[in-house]
Design a protein around this motif. Sequence first.
Motif, PDB file in Angstrom:
ATOM      1  N   PRO A   1     -21.669   4.845  -8.058  1.00 17.50           N
ATOM      2  CA  PRO A   1     -20.703   5.773  -7.663  1.00 17.50           C
ATOM      3  C   PRO A   1     -21.345   7.343  -7.805  1.00 17.50           C
ATOM      4  CG  PRO A   1     -19.493   4.750  -9.323  1.00 17.50           C
ATOM      5  CD  PRO A   1     -20.931   4.077  -9.241  1.00 17.50           C
ATOM      6  N   GLU A   2     -21.813   7.540  -9.019  1.00 21.66           N
ATOM      7  CA  GLU A   2     -22.414   8.818  -9.209  1.00 21.66           C
ATOM      8  C   GLU A   2     -23.660   9.140  -8.463  1.00 21.66           C
ATOM      9  OE1 GLU A   2     -23.188   9.717 -13.352  1.00 21.66           O
ATOM     10  OE2 GLU A   2     -20.914   8.999 -13.859  1.00 21.66           O
ATOM     11  N   LEU A   3     -24.326   8.062  -8.192  1.00 26.88           N
ATOM     12  CA  LEU A   3     -25.683   8.159  -7.431  1.00 26.88           C
ATOM     13  C   LEU A   3     -25.297   8.491  -5.874  1.00 26.88           C
ATOM     14  CD1 LEU A   3     -28.609   8.192  -6.943  1.00 26.88           C
ATOM     15  CD2 LEU A   3     -28.526   5.668  -6.905  1.00 26.88           C
ATOM     16  N   GLU A   4     -24.527   7.727  -5.531  1.00 27.73           N
ATOM     17  CA  GLU A   4     -23.884   7.804  -4.065  1.00 27.73           C
ATOM     18  C   GLU A   4     -23.458   9.515  -3.636  1.00 27.73           C
ATOM     19  OE1 GLU A   4     -21.337   4.635  -3.667  1.00 27.73           O
ATOM     20  OE2 GLU A   4     -22.698   3.400  -2.949  1.00 27.73           O
ATOM     21  N   LYS A   5     -22.741   9.921  -4.901  1.00 30.56           N
ATOM     22  CA  LYS A   5     -22.019  11.177  -4.874  1.00 30.56           C
ATOM     23  C   LYS A   5     -23.272  12.425  -4.705  1.00 30.56           C
ATOM     24  CE  LYS A   5     -18.857  14.402  -5.193  1.00 30.56           C
ATOM     25  NZ  LYS A   5     -17.945  14.553  -6.437  1.00 30.56           N
ATOM     26  N   ALA A   6     -24.209  12.058  -5.596  1.00 24.87           N
ATOM     27  CA  ALA A   6     -25.215  12.978  -5.473  1.00 24.87           C
ATOM     28  C   ALA A   6     -25.800  13.113  -4.512  1.00 24.87           C
ATOM     29  CB  ALA A   6     -26.177  12.629  -6.624  1.00 24.87           C
ATOM     30  N   GLN A   7     -26.196  11.881  -3.717  1.00 22.36           N
ATOM     31  CA  GLN A   7     -26.983  11.751  -2.435  1.00 22.36           C
ATOM     32  C   GLN A   7     -26.007  12.389  -1.304  1.00 22.36           C
ATOM     33  OE1 GLN A   7     -27.298   7.557  -2.626  1.00 22.36           O
ATOM     34  NE2 GLN A   7     -29.611   7.550  -2.944  1.00 22.36           N
ATOM     35  N   ASP A   8     -24.763  12.300  -1.401  1.00 24.83           N
ATOM     36  CA  ASP A   8     -23.823  12.872  -0.196  1.00 24.83           C
ATOM     37  C   ASP A   8     -23.927  14.533  -0.347  1.00 24.83           C
ATOM     38  OD1 ASP A   8     -22.934  10.262   0.414  1.00 24.83           O
ATOM     39  OD2 ASP A   8     -21.159  10.511  -0.497  1.00 24.83           O
ATOM     40  N   LEU A   9     -24.071  14.918  -1.553  1.00 20.37           N
ATOM     41  CA  LEU A   9     -24.096  16.380  -1.935  1.00 20.37           C
ATOM     42  C   LEU A   9     -25.741  16.771  -1.692  1.00 20.37           C
ATOM     43  CD1 LEU A   9     -21.710  16.890  -4.943  1.00 20.37           C
ATOM     44  CD2 LEU A   9     -21.282  17.378  -2.691  1.00 20.37           C
ATOM     45  N   GLY A  10     -26.441  15.995  -1.512  1.00 19.05           N
ATOM     46  CA  GLY A  10     -27.914  16.556  -1.155  1.00 19.05           C
ATOM     47  C   GLY A  10     -28.390  17.061  -2.420  1.00 19.05           C
ATOM     48  N   ILE A  11     -28.020  16.565  -3.677  1.00 24.15           N
ATOM     49  CA  ILE A  11     -28.572  17.018  -5.193  1.00 24.15           C
ATOM     50  C   ILE A  11     -29.818  16.286  -5.255  1.00 24.15           C
ATOM     51  CG2 ILE A  11     -28.230  17.029  -7.640  1.00 24.15           C
ATOM     52  CD1 ILE A  11     -25.184  17.296  -6.778  1.00 24.15           C
ATOM     53  N   PRO A  12     -30.996  16.883  -6.001  1.00 21.28           N
ATOM     54  CA  PRO A  12     -32.228  15.980  -5.994  1.00 21.28           C
ATOM     55  C   PRO A  12     -32.100  15.054  -6.899  1.00 21.28           C
ATOM     56  CG  PRO A  12     -32.753  18.579  -6.085  1.00 21.28           C
ATOM     57  CD  PRO A  12     -31.194  18.575  -6.009  1.00 21.28           C
TER      58      PRO A  12
END
Length: 451
Positions: free
Chosen positions: A78-89
Amino acid sequence: MKNYHFIAIGGAVMHNLALALVEKGYHVSGSDDEIYEPSKSRLSKAGILPKEYGWFPEKITEDLDGIILGMHARIDNPELEKAQDLGIPVYSFPEFIFNQSKDKNRVVIAGSHGKTSITSIILHVLKDQKIDFDYLVGAQIEGFDLMVRLSDAPIIIIEGDEYLTSPLDRTPKFFHYKHNIALVSGIAWDHYNVFPDFGEYKDQFRKFMETTPDDGELIYCEADQLVKVAAEALEIKAKKTPYKAHAATIESGKTYLKTEVGMIPIFIFGEHNLQNLQGALDICLALGLTKEQFYESIQSFKGAAKRQELIAGNDNACLYRDFAHAPSKLKATVNAVKSQFPERTLIAVQELHTYSSLNKEFLPNYEGSMDSADISIIYLNPHAAALKKLEVLDEESLRDGFKRPDLILFTDSQKLKEYLLQQDYSKTNLLLMSSGNYDNMDLEELKAKFK
């Protein structure tokens, strides 16, 4: 101030990288669903131990400069998915290491075995010769607080693993470092869970060697036939440097290097370690050191942790601990200890702990790996097999696989310990080999037998 979040911060390399970034002045946070010692205490001391275990998407905010993703995390984290949603490298740790070392002379040590030992020797020599360098190594080394260092040094020495990079990247880690100088120590089938085909496994090393730049150098062990054939077949412009075991002799259980400046005493021993030492020497020469500098420093090198590590001993008996688990590593370690002390009985104990070693189909690869031991013992925990969804190997299958009719099997660590404590260690060496820890077996009573 840079701001990075680690997903799966508790891993051996991951927590060391986190600590290295804290030391560099970065702001670091992290999460994991399990963290064991020594990672737990070290993260706590640095003030970056997660307050609770688990994954918390709310930790992922737009002010992060990047996510460093560990192999332990799943692709649906879930943390990875959130980072991908926000466009964080999102970086795997190999990608991040490269990102931090683009302008350095990058030296990558690869191979199915010997990586940590070779890297450790190089680090020891460079430090002893007061040369500034960064590094990434897969084990704790005496004289080094962390397994990772990132600074403004012009050189970085990297232990390059062929295992998968991350849940998002199913290619080997060593491709990402984009080496200037590479060393390949040997090829012997490992990581059966992700490379079930030996041809595919071998091909990873060929591709790695092939990426050596025109102005770079490929150093390879010609004593390993698979490496020799692959390296010599390559059509690359880079300099190729073959190596084999450094000339040496054994006198009264002590190994001496034969050199142009006379006999040099060293702590490490065995054919495999003499190959590792020569490979490390060739790397040091490629970095501009002299043979004299190398020989001066190698005399104080005592080895990497759990690599033929002497943990107790007296004049006629020694207790060694080793990380060996794959067939080639097992055979090299058993042969080394027996060759160093041929007059002593050798009791060799191997814990089957990895997916490959617990897999019945992979078992024939262990044939002959413990032949040099006078007494061969296998320990396996049925729970470890169950976690990997594998059937528990029986004594008959193990004896057939190892081709040792006299092989002894233990599936209870307490019973194994009792057996070992009952043995007479007069003129006897005990070798404990595992990538695990025998279910946290306390070795203090056993060590007392060697005082």
